[in-house]
Each structure stands twice: as structure tokens, then as C-alpha cells.
Design an enzyme around this catalytic site. Structure first.
Site, mmCIF file in Angstrom:
data_model
loop_
_atom_site.group_PDB
_atom_site.id
_atom_site.type_symbol
_atom_site.label_atom_id
_atom_site.label_comp_id
_atom_site.label_asym_id
_atom_site.label_seq_id
_atom_site.Cartn_x
_atom_site.Cartn_y
_atom_site.Cartn_z
ATOM 1 N N GLU A 224 -10.197 7.487 3.366
ATOM 2 C CA GLU A 224 -11.106 6.676 4.157
ATOM 3 C C GLU A 224 -10.431 5.334 4.358
ATOM 4 O OE1 GLU A 224 -11.679 6.417 0.780
ATOM 5 O OE2 GLU A 224 -11.484 4.236 0.844
ATOM 6 N N LYS B 187 0.816 -1.227 0.000
ATOM 7 C CA LYS B 187 0.000 0.000 0.000
ATOM 8 C C LYS B 187 0.846 1.273 0.000
ATOM 9 C CE LYS B 187 -4.471 -1.473 1.668
ATOM 10 N NZ LYS B 187 -4.268 -2.924 1.940
ATOM 11 N N SER C 258 1.779 -9.804 -0.761
ATOM 12 C CA SER C 258 1.340 -8.405 -0.652
ATOM 13 C C SER C 258 1.617 -7.784 0.709
ATOM 14 C CB SER C 258 -0.154 -8.299 -0.971
ATOM 15 O OG SER C 258 -0.921 -9.122 -0.113
HETATM 16 C C1 LIG Z 1 -5.112 -3.951 1.515
HETATM 17 C C2 LIG Z 1 -4.416 -5.231 1.278
HETATM 18 C C3 LIG Z 1 -4.791 -6.103 0.229
HETATM 19 C C4 LIG Z 1 -5.977 -5.866 -0.654
HETATM 20 O O1 LIG Z 1 -5.930 -4.706 -1.415
HETATM 21 P P1 LIG Z 1 -5.682 -4.718 -2.980
HETATM 22 O O2 LIG Z 1 -5.994 -3.344 -3.411
HETATM 23 O O3 LIG Z 1 -6.582 -5.741 -3.588
HETATM 24 O O4 LIG Z 1 -4.261 -5.095 -3.195
HETATM 25 C C5 LIG Z 1 -4.051 -7.257 0.031
HETATM 26 N N1 LIG Z 1 -3.002 -7.574 0.822
HETATM 27 C C6 LIG Z 1 -2.622 -6.771 1.833
HETATM 28 C C7 LIG Z 1 -1.461 -7.181 2.674
HETATM 29 C C8 LIG Z 1 -3.312 -5.582 2.100
HETATM 30 O O5 LIG Z 1 -2.932 -4.802 3.116
#
Ligand SMILES: *Cc1c(COP(=O)(O)O)cnc(C)c1O
Length: 393
Positions: free
Chosen positions: A111, A89, A377
Site C-alpha cells: 500500500e 526506502k 533520507s
Molecule cells: C518515506 C520517507 C521518509 C519517512 O519514512 P520513515 O519510515 O520514517 O523513514 C523520510 N524521508 C524520505 C525521503 C522518505 O521517502
């Protein structure tokens, strides 16, 4: 780009900017300026410098040896979990704060549902010394108290949204109301590839660093910049879009997007948007979303806060419809088991969102020479309580 946005802000049937007239000047200003700003050499230099020296990029591409043996292919982890603040993010938050500065904005609003995007936004506002107001549903504030504290520690103001269901949808409404009231000095940072055009394209560009790096790293490590498979989890779809971006036109690369099935796609407690959804308008764009026959948004459910979203970004809706990417879903149970497996086989505790992508490996068959990249992610520290409760540690 074949699968990119057109000049009207659409990906095939999806996208556009379905916004109240009072928001038009704000969104129009962004639309007119974002490409020029992002392509400016000075902007690129500052973005790259912060990604390198603040976020810690490039994130490693790690050849997961034990996973490779287990699944019978070369499995690579793209390590977004190692970024500052623990997920992908931050890439988008850095991009948008630099853009806001160049637009002359003095104030940031956002938000947040689970608080992750709020923390990323509060982080970059602290970094730049810019005022930050984060709207969060009252119920979410209680559920995600540690992230509320983090945002406050970082100097942000967290404003409770106390109308409606007191969750993300209400926080979004409050943020939009704020933006309408403060069109000149305020930039609204959206955290995924959702919202009215140009947000989906803008966020995808900021996250595309993930696949840009992956191509180089694959070339170095395997002699070929193209893998056979690329996997990522999808909430709104920003880590997946970043992971897919530079592979979209390489049609031999199979793209796999993993949504949250929650307690099962037919359980009534799910967030498997492509399976359960229809076309409609959500958060300012035409996309696929979970809705009742009369168009009410269905409350989604997933054990992972980041995937608990009733839609997907418009570019994903397009990739789904034209079959460029395969969309699947993984249940809470399957994800938690995959999170445990990754912890104990690779020494990496993944976010539960990420664990959905890892669980998909169980459902696939590979050739031994296949190269497979999974977007890790985020890290699982934030999810320890959930893991502990589930496994009774
Ligand atoms: C917020 C988040 C997601 C989901 O958000 P996307 O916009 O679909 O990437 C996935 N993995 C993690 C670790 C997150 O913090």
C-alpha cells in the site's frame, strides 16, 4: 540487544501483532522464517550484491564543511539520497523481495500513501520479474499522479482504494483484504518499521545497513566510530531506525528523532506523534498514535508526504518512553527554510522529510569537537513543486 525486540515481538510495552485471525497464518509464516532467511549466507550475499551494484551502496558519509562552520561542530551527511530511486526506502524493498522469493511467493502487494514506497516496491518487482499490485487511495492517486505513472511504467498495477477517506488508511485495508484472500502465493511489503511483528524488526534489520556503514566511515574519517549525535526524521521511523540501529547500545551517542509539527503542534494540523499521541493500537501493533479520547485515529498533517503518518513504529515508542532517544518536531516553515539553506550552502536539495532533520540543527548547541551525523533520507526532486510554490522561484 538491549533495545531490540523480545521473543514475543515486543519492545517494552510496544509491538506485538494485533491482527484479525484470518491474517494469522500469513504473519506466523513470516515470524517463523524471517530470522533464519535473513541470516542465511546465501541471502546475505545476494542482498549485499544488490545493495552494492544496484542501489549503489555504500552511500557516502560526507563531511559538510560549510554546515560544520555554521553550526560549530563536525557535521556529517549520510547520503541515502544518492541511492537508486532517491531514498532509503529501496534498502527495505530489496530485502523484502529477496525474502519473498525464498518464501516461494509469486506475487507482491503493497500500500502506498505518497507513492514513494509504491515506487520502491514496483522497482524491485520489475528487477525480479514478480507481479506487483499497489493499493493507493483514490485521492492520493490524484495528488501524486507522477508516482502513479512511475509505478505503471515499472509494470505494477495500481488499484485505487475508493472507500472511506480514500487515502492511506483505506489503501492499507484493501491490501490486507487482498492478503487474507491470497495467503499462499502473496507477500505484503510494508514500507516502514510499522505493522505487526515481525515487520518492525525485519524492516529495521534491512535498514540497519545505514548505521553499519556509518560506523566504518566515521572510524575512517575521524578515528572514532562513535559520534556524539545522530539525527534523523521520523514518519513511521525506518530511516531513523536504520540510522540508530548500531548505535543503540552505545549509550553515549545521543539519538535525536525529528517528527513533523506541520503548522505547529497545537494547530490541529500536525503529525508530531510523540507530543500529541497516546498509547494504543495502530496498523497491527501497540504503539503511540494520535487519537481522539474514544480511540479514533486523528488525521495527521505535514507538508511532507513521508512524515504525514498518525503513529510511529513500536521500537520508536519504546525508545521515546525509556528516554533512549529524544523526540522533537519541526514545522513546515522551518523545514522548507532548512531545505533551502542546505541547497544553497551544500549544493544538496534534500527531500522535505529530510529537511525536518536538518532544521533541528538550528535548535541545538554543540562543542567544536562534536561529531554529528544526519541521515539525508532522500533527495528533493520529488518536492520541487512544493519548494517552488513556497519560495516563489
Ligand atoms: C518515506 C520517507 C521518509 C519517512 O519514512 P520513515 O519510515 O520514517 O523513514 C523520510 N524521508 C524520505 C525521503 C522518505 O521517502
Amino acid at each position: 540487544m538491549k533495545y531490540g525486540v523480545n521473543e514475543k515481538g515486543y519492545y517494552g510495552d510496544f509491538g506485538g501483532a494485533y491482527i484479525p485471525e484470518m491474517l494469522y497464518p500469513n504473519v506466523e509464516e513470516l515470524r517463523q522464517q524471517y530470522v533464519n532467511i535473513i541470516n542465511d549466507e546465501g541471502f546475505k550475499a545476494e542482498f549485499d550484491d544488490l545493495l552494492k551494484n544496484y542501489v549503489g551502496r555504500p552511500s557516502p558519509l560526507y563531511h559538510a564543511k560549510r554546515y560544520s562552520e555554521k553550526y560549530g561542530a563536525n557535521i556529517f551527511f549520510k547520503r541515502e539520497d544518492l541511492n537508486h530511486t532517491g531514498s532509503h526506502k529501496i534498502n527495505n524493498a530489496i530485502g523484502q523481495i529477496l525474502l519473498a522469493k525464498r518464501l516461494g511467493k509469486k506475487r507482491i502487494i503493497a500500500e502506498t500513501g505518497a507513492g514513494q514506497h509504491g515506487v520502491a516496491t514496483a522497482t524491485v518487482c520489475a528487477l525480479m520479474g514478480i507481479e506487483c499490485v499497489v493499493y493507493m487511495g483514490e485521492i492520493d492517486m490524484a495528488r501524486q499522479a507522477p508516482n502513479v505513472s512511475r509505478m505503471k511504467m515499472l509494470g505494477a498495477t495500481v488499484r485505487p482504494a475508493s472507500s472511506g477517506s480514500k487515502t492511506l488508511k483505506d489503501a492499507t485495508n484493501e491490501a490486507l483484504r487482498d492478503w487474507i484472500g491470497n495467503p499462499v502465493d502473496t507477500h505484503y511489503i510494508i514500507g516502514s518499521v510499522v505493522g505487526p511483528y515481525p515487520y518492525p524488526d525485519m524492516v529495521a534489520r534491512f535498514q540497519s545497513v545505514i548505521s553499519e556503514e556509518t560506523k566504518k566511515q566515521l572510524l575512517e574519517q575521524t578515528g572514532n566510530e562513535l559520534p556524539q549525535y545522530v539525527l534523523a526524521c521520523v514518519g513511521g521511523g525506518s530511516n531513523a531506525m536504520g540510522m540508530f540501529y548500531h548505535f543503540l547500545d552505545d549509550e553515549d551517542v545521543k539519538l535525536v528523532a525529528v517528527e513533523a509539527a506541520g503548522k505547529g503542534v497545537n494547530s490541529g494540523e500536525s503529525a508530531a506523534t510523540t507530543f500529541l499521541g497516546q498509547e494504543g493500537v495502530l496498523h497491527g501493533s501497540r504503539t503511540i498514535l494520535m487519537q481522539t479520547p474514544d480511540g479514533q485515529v486523528v488525521e495527521p498533517y505535514s507538508i511532507s508526504a513521508g512524515l504525514d503518518y498518525p503513529g510511529i513504529g513500536p521500537q520508536h515508542a519504546h525508545l521515546f518512553k525509556v528516554n533512549r532517544a529524544q523526540y522533537t518536531s519541526i514545522t513546515d516553515d522551518e523545514a522548507l527554510q532548512a531545505g533551502l539553506l542546505c541547497s544553497q550552502m551544500e549544493g544538496i536539495i534534500p527531500a522535505i522529510e529530510t529537511a525536518h532533520a536538518l532544521a533541528q540543527l538550528e535548535k541545538m548547541t554543540f562543542k567544536p569537537e562534536d561529531n554529528v551525523v544526519i541521515c539525508i533520507s532522500g533527495r528533493g526532486d520529488k518536492d520541487l513543486d512544493t519548494y517552488i510554490k513556497y519560495f516563489n522561484f
